[in-house]
Design a protein around this motif. Structure first.
Motif, PDB file in Angstrom:
ATOM      1  N   GLU A 109      -6.129   1.068 -13.354  1.00 32.55           N
ATOM      2  CA  GLU A 109      -5.995   2.408 -12.768  1.00 32.55           C
ATOM      3  C   GLU A 109      -6.836   2.524 -11.492  1.00 32.55           C
ATOM      4  O   GLU A 109      -6.375   3.078 -10.482  1.00 32.55           O
ATOM      5  N   ALA A 110      -8.058   1.981 -11.528  1.00 32.65           N
ATOM      6  CA  ALA A 110      -8.945   2.038 -10.360  1.00 32.65           C
ATOM      7  C   ALA A 110      -8.385   1.203  -9.206  1.00 32.65           C
ATOM      8  O   ALA A 110      -8.446   1.613  -8.041  1.00 32.65           O
ATOM      9  N   GLN A 135      -5.739   3.050  -7.401  1.00 34.74           N
ATOM     10  CA  GLN A 135      -6.316   4.047  -6.485  1.00 34.74           C
ATOM     11  C   GLN A 135      -6.813   3.382  -5.200  1.00 34.74           C
ATOM     12  O   GLN A 135      -6.602   3.901  -4.106  1.00 34.74           O
ATOM     13  N   GLU A 136      -7.456   2.243  -5.349  1.00 32.45           N
ATOM     14  CA  GLU A 136      -7.968   1.511  -4.185  1.00 32.45           C
ATOM     15  C   GLU A 136      -6.832   1.137  -3.228  1.00 32.45           C
ATOM     16  O   GLU A 136      -6.991   1.184  -2.009  1.00 32.45           O
ATOM     17  N   GLN A 168      -4.209   2.782  -2.884  1.00 30.73           N
ATOM     18  CA  GLN A 168      -3.539   4.044  -2.520  1.00 30.73           C
ATOM     19  C   GLN A 168      -2.083   4.058  -3.013  1.00 30.73           C
ATOM     20  O   GLN A 168      -1.180   4.525  -2.311  1.00 30.73           O
ATOM     21  N   THR A 187       0.832  -1.208   0.000  1.00 31.07           N
ATOM     22  CA  THR A 187       0.000   0.000   0.000  1.00 31.07           C
ATOM     23  C   THR A 187       0.864   1.254   0.000  1.00 31.07           C
ATOM     24  O   THR A 187       1.823   1.359   0.764  1.00 31.07           O
ATOM     25  N   HIS A 220       1.089   5.210  -5.351  1.00 38.27           N
ATOM     26  CA  HIS A 220       1.584   6.410  -6.031  1.00 38.27           C
ATOM     27  C   HIS A 220       1.891   5.987  -7.471  1.00 38.27           C
ATOM     28  O   HIS A 220       2.977   5.517  -7.780  1.00 38.27           O
TER      29      HIS A 220
END
Length: 313
Positions: A81-82, A85-86, A88, A65, A90
């Motif tokens: 991409e999603a 994001q989930e 977190q 993470t 970079h």
């Protein structure tokens, strides 16, 4: 033995940019940085970056993470991409700008209500990424037979886009089949085809007229390198795909007076030198470079990495 080097050959601007993104991310953020999929399809490039602290993964589940994570030059789907994001992560996108251009064209075609057809190779990471970037159903066709099997009325509004590692020559017959099949068809201008793919294939066609044997330097999982070897074979020249000098079989060149060498878009010039060294171990070698198109394209780096100086190779 005479050796003629193709011009152009080797790294394209998208590959140079992707490798530099990993280098600069290591400088700015320190090791490790994680890279989803091989940054480019070449084991020597991957191993060198691994030594510097890059970790290559196939799934984002393998990434801690919050870690710095780079998407390869081939591009990724919206779902990836999603997922980043989930978790977190970079995320830094090293997708080739020419691949991004295909994504944008596909989205525009879909938004205008057209059925989008992608010309490409099933399972290739660029194809998987592109199909996952365009909303709605995207239909993959790999050849003219696939076009014949399409269950769409002839007046369906259709648009096509192509995998960037296919040239104008690779896609010409498939596009012709689509035009014959559909009355309402649009697609990108041929100038939008990846310049590097087309230039390297044109150079190999010219080189094949002058040589007895063709050596293509590249990875077995590199689409564009495999195609260069196929073009040599189609031209009637014994053609071999090798990663470096260690894979050169002396029997291939034993009776050859002129040997041609090219390199796929993800193969470093150091591997060309490695193959030349292997040839020199067999006897005297005279090297020349054929005249050909010079490439001056450069792609902009992500803003966050502009000030990070890359590690010297």
């Amino acid at each position: 033995m005479q050796v003629i080097l193709a011009q152009p050959r080797g790294f394209c601007a998208g590959v140079v940019r992707a490798i530099e993104i990993v280098d600069r991310a290591l400088v700015k953020h320190g090791a490790p940085v994680f890279v989803r999929h091989e940054i480019v399809h070449n084991k020597h490039v991957v191993e060198e970056l691994r030594r510097k602290g890059a970790h290559f993964v196939e799934n984002l589940d393998e990434v801690p993470t919050g870690a710095v994570t780079i998407f390869s030059a081939h591009g990724v789907s919206k779902a990836v991409e999603a997922e980043a994001q989930e978790h977190q992560l970079h995320a830094i996108d090293a997708t080739c700008p020419l691949v991004i251009k295909i994504h944008n064209q596909g989205r525009q075609y879909a938004a205008s209500g057209r059925t989008v057809i992608l010309i490409g190779h099933a399972g290739h990471p660029e194809v998987e990424g592109t199909m996952g970037q365009i909303p709605g159903k995207v239909i993959l066709v790999q050849n003219e037979a696939d076009v014949a099997k399409l269950e769409l009325p002839p007046d369906t509004p259709v648009a096509y886009v192509t995998q960037t590692t296919l040239s104008v020559d690779d896609t010409r017959n498939i596009i012709t089949a689509l035009k014959q099949r559909f009355s309402n068809l649009v697609g990108p201008d041929t100038r939008d085809i990846c310049y590097a793919t087309q230039n390297r294939q044109s150079a190999v066609r010219e080189l094949s007229k002058r040589v007895d044997v063709l050596l293509v330097i590249g990875a077995t999982n590199s689409s564009n390198s495999n195609r260069l070897r196929e073009i040599g074979t189609e031209s009637g020249v014994p053609s071999y795909l090798i990663a470096d000098g260690s894979e050169l079989n002396p029997d291939w060149v034993r009776d050859a007076q002129v040997v041609g060498i090219t390199a796929g878009a993800s193969a470093p010039e150091a591997m060309v030198e490695d193959v030349l060294a292997a040839l020199r171990r067999l006897g005297p070698v005279e090297v020349s470079t054929m005249e050909g198109r010079e490439e001056h394209a450069e792609f902009r780096l992500p803003a966050e990495l502009v000030d990070a100086q890359p590690i010297s190779h």
